[in-house]
Design a protein around this motif. Structure first.
Motif, mmCIF file in Angstrom:
data_model
loop_
_atom_site.group_PDB
_atom_site.id
_atom_site.type_symbol
_atom_site.label_atom_id
_atom_site.label_comp_id
_atom_site.label_asym_id
_atom_site.label_seq_id
_atom_site.Cartn_x
_atom_site.Cartn_y
_atom_site.Cartn_z
ATOM 1 N N ILE A 223 0.918 -1.165 -0.020
ATOM 2 C CA ILE A 223 0.063 0.042 0.120
ATOM 3 C C ILE A 223 0.793 1.162 -0.104
ATOM 4 C CG2 ILE A 223 -1.962 -1.144 0.979
ATOM 5 C CD1 ILE A 223 -1.104 0.158 3.737
ATOM 6 N N SER A 224 2.000 1.260 0.333
ATOM 7 C CA SER A 224 2.913 2.456 0.439
ATOM 8 C C SER A 224 3.582 2.569 -0.703
ATOM 9 C CB SER A 224 3.903 2.181 1.523
ATOM 10 O OG SER A 224 4.709 0.884 1.303
ATOM 11 N N LYS A 225 3.857 1.593 -1.610
ATOM 12 C CA LYS A 225 4.530 1.597 -2.603
ATOM 13 C C LYS A 225 3.569 1.920 -3.884
ATOM 14 C CE LYS A 225 8.632 -0.770 -1.456
ATOM 15 N NZ LYS A 225 9.541 -2.073 -1.423
ATOM 16 N N ASN A 226 2.329 1.598 -3.715
ATOM 17 C CA ASN A 226 1.166 1.929 -4.921
ATOM 18 C C ASN A 226 0.198 2.487 -4.347
ATOM 19 O OD1 ASN A 226 2.283 -0.282 -6.832
ATOM 20 N ND2 ASN A 226 2.380 -1.327 -4.958
ATOM 21 N N ILE A 238 -4.125 1.608 8.917
ATOM 22 C CA ILE A 238 -3.704 0.283 8.927
ATOM 23 C C ILE A 238 -2.114 0.264 9.451
ATOM 24 C CG2 ILE A 238 -2.801 -1.623 7.208
ATOM 25 C CD1 ILE A 238 -5.205 -1.106 5.669
ATOM 26 N N ILE A 239 -1.414 1.229 9.001
ATOM 27 C CA ILE A 239 -0.108 1.010 9.473
ATOM 28 C C ILE A 239 -0.013 1.466 11.118
ATOM 29 C CG2 ILE A 239 2.127 2.330 9.388
ATOM 30 C CD1 ILE A 239 1.770 2.373 6.344
ATOM 31 N N ARG A 240 -0.932 2.410 11.227
ATOM 32 C CA ARG A 240 -0.898 2.548 12.851
ATOM 33 C C ARG A 240 -1.290 1.719 13.654
ATOM 34 N NH1 ARG A 240 0.248 7.782 14.084
ATOM 35 N NH2 ARG A 240 0.093 9.515 12.208
ATOM 36 N N GLY A 241 -2.140 0.740 13.078
ATOM 37 C CA GLY A 241 -2.548 -0.412 13.836
ATOM 38 C C GLY A 241 -1.289 -1.457 13.771
ATOM 39 N N GLY A 242 -0.451 -1.423 12.938
ATOM 40 C CA GLY A 242 0.572 -2.205 12.938
ATOM 41 C C GLY A 242 1.750 -1.783 13.971
ATOM 42 N N GLY A 251 10.337 1.162 13.465
ATOM 43 C CA GLY A 251 11.094 2.207 12.411
ATOM 44 C C GLY A 251 10.591 1.565 11.085
ATOM 45 N N ARG A 252 10.503 0.376 10.527
ATOM 46 C CA ARG A 252 10.048 0.115 9.255
ATOM 47 C C ARG A 252 8.697 0.437 9.146
ATOM 48 N NH1 ARG A 252 12.011 -5.966 8.070
ATOM 49 N NH2 ARG A 252 11.083 -5.291 5.795
ATOM 50 N N LEU A 253 7.910 0.385 10.133
ATOM 51 C CA LEU A 253 6.483 0.784 9.955
ATOM 52 C C LEU A 253 6.119 2.368 9.776
ATOM 53 C CD1 LEU A 253 4.672 -1.636 12.303
ATOM 54 C CD2 LEU A 253 4.801 -1.569 9.987
ATOM 55 N N TRP A 254 7.158 2.990 10.337
ATOM 56 C CA TRP A 254 7.000 4.471 10.157
ATOM 57 C C TRP A 254 7.522 4.852 8.747
ATOM 58 C CZ3 TRP A 254 4.169 7.511 12.651
ATOM 59 C CH2 TRP A 254 3.980 7.412 14.078
ATOM 60 N N CYS A 255 8.539 4.252 8.347
ATOM 61 C CA CYS A 255 9.248 4.664 7.171
ATOM 62 C C CYS A 255 7.920 4.195 5.915
ATOM 63 C CB CYS A 255 10.377 3.689 6.909
ATOM 64 S SG CYS A 255 11.828 4.374 8.092
ATOM 65 N N SER A 256 7.385 3.237 6.218
ATOM 66 C CA SER A 256 6.406 2.879 5.331
ATOM 67 C C SER A 256 5.494 3.804 5.112
ATOM 68 C CB SER A 256 5.810 1.123 5.703
ATOM 69 O OG SER A 256 6.905 0.460 5.337
ATOM 70 N N MET A 257 4.811 4.084 6.417
ATOM 71 C CA MET A 257 3.689 5.331 6.253
ATOM 72 C C MET A 257 4.255 6.661 5.583
ATOM 73 S SD MET A 257 1.791 7.093 9.485
ATOM 74 C CE MET A 257 1.279 5.689 10.029
ATOM 75 N N ALA A 258 5.637 7.127 5.788
ATOM 76 C CA ALA A 258 5.959 8.033 5.246
ATOM 77 C C ALA A 258 6.216 7.794 3.657
ATOM 78 C CB ALA A 258 7.398 8.397 5.957
ATOM 79 N N ILE A 262 4.893 10.131 0.662
ATOM 80 C CA ILE A 262 5.953 10.718 -0.409
ATOM 81 C C ILE A 262 5.470 10.396 -1.800
ATOM 82 C CG2 ILE A 262 8.172 10.439 -1.288
ATOM 83 C CD1 ILE A 262 9.063 10.231 1.909
ATOM 84 N N ARG A 263 5.232 8.942 -1.919
ATOM 85 C CA ARG A 263 4.715 8.644 -3.307
ATOM 86 C C ARG A 263 3.175 9.316 -3.634
ATOM 87 N NH1 ARG A 263 7.631 4.106 -5.170
ATOM 88 N NH2 ARG A 263 9.022 3.175 -3.462
#
Length: 847
Positions: A223-226, A238-242, A251-258, A262-263
């Protein structure tokens, strides 16, 4: 050839008659028909098909006949074009079979596969659907793999998607296969929805062995890349639930949300996510991931802006925007140490060291330093603190002191003294720092008042190590505060106030030997000598060995320096009291001091008695040294002849290594006195503890002695004793093994690896023991020959020459004189074991 064509008659061959007759007799026997069909396998296709048709007309419910017939028909058209009309005939044949065989999955599978091979998509789909409707649900797993394989090959994914949806109703555990297919066809929105449903299903078990976190991470990446293709899900939720579920991978989840924002083009929102992340993560690993991603994002934004500016030309607005982005990136890099410190403090808010580091990061910003110290002392729990919590209060007060705000510093110290620390030393350190601050500013009376207040006995007394009581009730027993108060009283107070402080320290039973000695020194400086001696005695009553050693040593030295020989009996009583129960480790110094007292102010015989006692009271390793001192002092006082019994006792009690040294010194003394016989007897006695192979120095010394003072008989006697001693040691295999091992270990143990030396030592010992035992057995019959060898090889002329060198006036030896006892054999000297040497020295009394 038989012909079957509608209403035409059937033509039979002669070989077919038996089978036809059998069929007429048993028209409902499958075996009969199968034998007939097998017989006609090589017949034309039409004949074989006619027999199958006749058999199925009689037995329409036979699975065996239908299965073989359909397989034969499919084989007959293999390789033909799919547009050939015969395919339709075979299809009709399958349809007729399914009228009766609609519950047989094998028939359905073959038919579906046959239809698929004809590239008839709609008819194939409908045939699969008919099969699923006709067969029981337990047989569906045989149909679905072929159906899904067919659907995945279709040019448009819509059919496959619908087929998969139906399939997952029956087998939801295969959702990963559907998700992979959706990925492959670009239906990412539905893939994300399905993956989210899988992640939320706690009972889902991945067939690929993926954990729930791995599935969740795949969802976040998807979902973060598309962001433009996934529209049915709330990505932020979803990511905040994770973030709440997987706290070890923040760290990885925060980066995914950002990355999602960005995309999506929401750059300010991405910055907000990064800022929130670095303000909430609690581990250095997560912080590093987020910060590196944040910095990379800012760099990419700057690079994109610079590229855009260079393409479109320089403009004022673009310059301002670029400078703003550069300033933002520079500020981010500058903030990194402070942000990292915040992470560590969130991880452990009671880490005193990190609070001090945070203060250093604000160096030059007083307001921030004060706020940091205030937050630190309010946050850190003294019981849970990592480090020394009192150092925060002390540093806070010192900050105000350095800025010349003494009143504020005193306020901080007053508050610090009321904190319930875990250790009494923490509170004691605060009081001492408080007093030192006043001393630095020459407020001496204030410093004394502070320390007197700290040492005041509270209303509720408590033991020093009673953790159930607050430290404020136990600090009055802190030696640290009392020591500083004593130093201040000595410098600033009166004699009586200082004396009362030391007395209270001793009364509280918290004194150390150093305190006792300092107290006594203080009294001595004020010429209260007897009072100082009483202080020593009070300290002696408080402590036991070995802690009392320094007190006794100082006390006895000071007493002798003060009175000398005026109070000799009192001094002797003190020394006897000190030596009563004194461990051997500390006895040497006291005995030497005692002996010195007796030599200078007492009687010499008393000093000798002290030296003699010391040789028995000190440790075994120091006895050799004490005997040396004893012999030296006895020789200086009484003369060297008085040292003979001392030598004898030393040889008796010392180990062989030191006893040999004593024997050599004793013999040397006797030879200097002209007592040659005495010296020779000493050498003879010492030889019993001197293996010729290990103590060559002794035998060389004896040989030189005999050359100087002996004759042929004495030299021969020495050689005989040497051979006898060597023979004795040769038979003592274990002794020799240990001696040789001792000699070789020093050169070999350094080459061994750690942990290997013990094992190798034992192996070496066993090998040496076996080797020496074998040599001893071989040498037994040759022992006499060795002695005779010495006798025969050493001629009388040579011995006489040696004797003449030693004594030129001696008369030549008669050639007819017999050796030994006249039996022609040399006498072996039988040596006794080492014992009290009076048997050897019995005839060595003073003339």
């Amino acid at each position: 050839m038989p012909i079957f064509n509608g209403k035409q008659d059937v033509v039979f061959e002669e070989d077919d008659l038996p089978y036809e007759e059998e069929i007429i007799r048993n028209p409902y026997s499958v075996k009969c028909w199968m034998r007939y069909i097998e017989h006609k396998q090589n017949a034309p296709k039409s004949v074989l098909n006619m027999i199958y048709e006749r058999a199925l007309k009689e037995l329409p419910g036979s699975y065996k006949l239908w299965y073989n017939y359909l397989r034969e028909r499919r084989k007959q058209i293999k390789g033909k074009c799919i547009t050939d009309p015969v395919y339709e005939e075979v299809n009709n044949c399958h349809e007729r079979a399914l009228v009766f065989m609609h519950k047989m999955p094998r028939i359905w599978l073959d038919y579906c596969q046959f239809i698929v091979s004809q590239c008839k998509i709609t008819r194939s789909r409908r045939t699969f659907d008919r099969a699923l409707r006709a067969l029981p649900i337990t047989q569906h797993p045989r149909i679905w793999p072929l159906y899904l394989k067919f659907a995945r090959k279709l040019p448009l994914p819509e059919t496959a998607i619908r087929v998969y949806r139906r399939y997952l109703k029956l087998s939801p555990e295969n959702a990963e296969e559907y998700i992979d297919y959706l990925h492959s066809v670009g239906r990412l929105d539905e893939a994300a929805v399905r993956l989210a449903a899988v992640v939320n299903d706690e009972g889902f078990v991945s067939k690929e062995g993926k954990s729930n976190y791995q599935l969740w991470h795949e969802l976040c990446d998807l979902i973060s890349k598309n962001p433009d293709k996934v529209t049915s899900l709330n990505v932020g939720a979803i990511i905040r639930g994770g973030l709440t579920r997987f706290t070890d991978q923040l760290g990885r989840l925060w980066c995914s949300m950002a990355d999602y924002y960005i995309r999506s083009g929401h750059f300010e929102k991405a910055r907000d996510v990064y800022e929130e992340a670095i303000q909430t993560v609690v581990t250095v690993r997560d912080f590093t991931q987020v910060f590196d991603s944040y910095a990379q994002f800012e760099e990419s934004m700057i690079a994109a802006k610079m590229e855009t500016t260079s393409e479109m030309g320089q403009e004022d607005d673009d310059d301002i925007d670029l400078e703003l982005r550069l300033a933002r990136f520079e500020q981010l890099i500058t903030r990194r140490p402070l942000l990292l410190n915040s992470v560590l403090l969130r991880q452990n808010p009671h880490n005193v060291h990190e609070w001090h580091k945070r203060v250093k990061l604000y160096d030059g910003i007083p307001r921030q330093i004060i706020n940091t110290y205030t937050e630190a002392v309010q946050t850190v729990d003294a019981v849970k603190a990592t480090g020394k919590p009192h150092s925060l209060w002390v540093s806070f007060a010192r900050f105000y002191e350095e800025n010349e705000q003494l009143d504020d510093a005193r306020t901080i110290f007053e508050k610090a003294t009321k904190v319930n620390y875990k250790q009494v030393d923490d509170l004691a350190a605060v009081w001492c720092e408080y007093g030192e601050m006043e001393l630095r500013h020459e407020n001496y009376d204030q410093a004394l008042r502070i320390l007197r207040k700290a040492t005041a006995i509270p209303a509720r007394k408590a033991e020093y190590f009673d953790s159930s009581e607050p430290v404020q009730n136990r600090v009055y027993k802190s030696l640290k505060v009392w020591s500083m108060l004593a130093d201040l009283e000595e410098s600033l107070g009166t004699f009586q106030s200082t004396k009362s402080v030391y007395d209270r320290i001793i009364d509280l039973r918290i004194a150390t030997p150093q305190i006792i000695i300092s107290y006594a020194m203080f009294l001595e400086e004020h010429t209260y000598f007897e009072e100082s001696f009483k202080a020593y005695e009070r300290g002696i009553a408080l402590f036991r060995w070995p802690n009392v050693y320094d007190i006794w040593n100082t006390y006895l030295t000071k007493f002798i320096d003060r009175y000398g020989g005026k109070k000799l009996e009192r001094a002797r009583d003190l020394f006897e009291q000190a030596l009563d129960g004194c461990p051997p480790k500390f006895a040497k110094t006291i005995y030497l001091l005692y002996a010195k007292l007796e030599e200078e102010y007492g009687l010499a015989r008393h000093a000798m008695a002290v030296y003699e006692r010391s040789t028995q009271a000190v440790e075994t390793e120091e006895r050799h040294l004490m005997f040396n001192i004893y012999i030296k002092r006895a020789a200086e006082i009484y003369g060297v002849t008085h040292t003979r019994p001392i030598y004898q006792k030393a040889i008796e009690v010392l180990p062989d290594e030191h006893a040999r040294d004593m024997c050599l010194r004793f013999a040397d003394m006797e030879s200097k006195l002209g007592e040659i016989d005495r010296a020779r007897a000493i050498y003879s006695f010492c030889s019993q503890m001197c293996d010729p192979r290990m103590t060559a120095n002794f035998w060389q010394t004896w040989k030189e002695f005999e050359i100087r003072h002996g004759n042929e008989d004495t030299i021969r006697e020495m050689l005989r004793i040497k051979r006898s001693v060597q023979a004795t040691y040769n038979t003592q295999v274990n002794f020799m093994s240990s001696q040789m091992l001792k000699a070789t270990t020093s050169t070999t143990v350094s080459d061994l690896a750690p942990g290997q030396s013990d094992i190798d030592d034992m192996k070496m010992l066993e090998q040496k023991a076996q080797q020496l035992a074998a040599e001893a057995e071989q040498d037994k019959p040759k022992l006499k020959d060795k002695i005779l060898f010495v006798r025969s090889d050493t001629s009388r002329s040579e011995l006489a020459e040696l004797a003449k060198q030693a004594n030129p006036d001696e008369i030549d030896i008669d050639d007819d004189e017999e050796d030994g006892d006249g039996d022609g054999e040399p006498d072996e000297v039988q040596l006794e074991q080492k014992s009290v040497p009076t048997a050897v020295f019995g005839g060595l009394k003073d003339d």
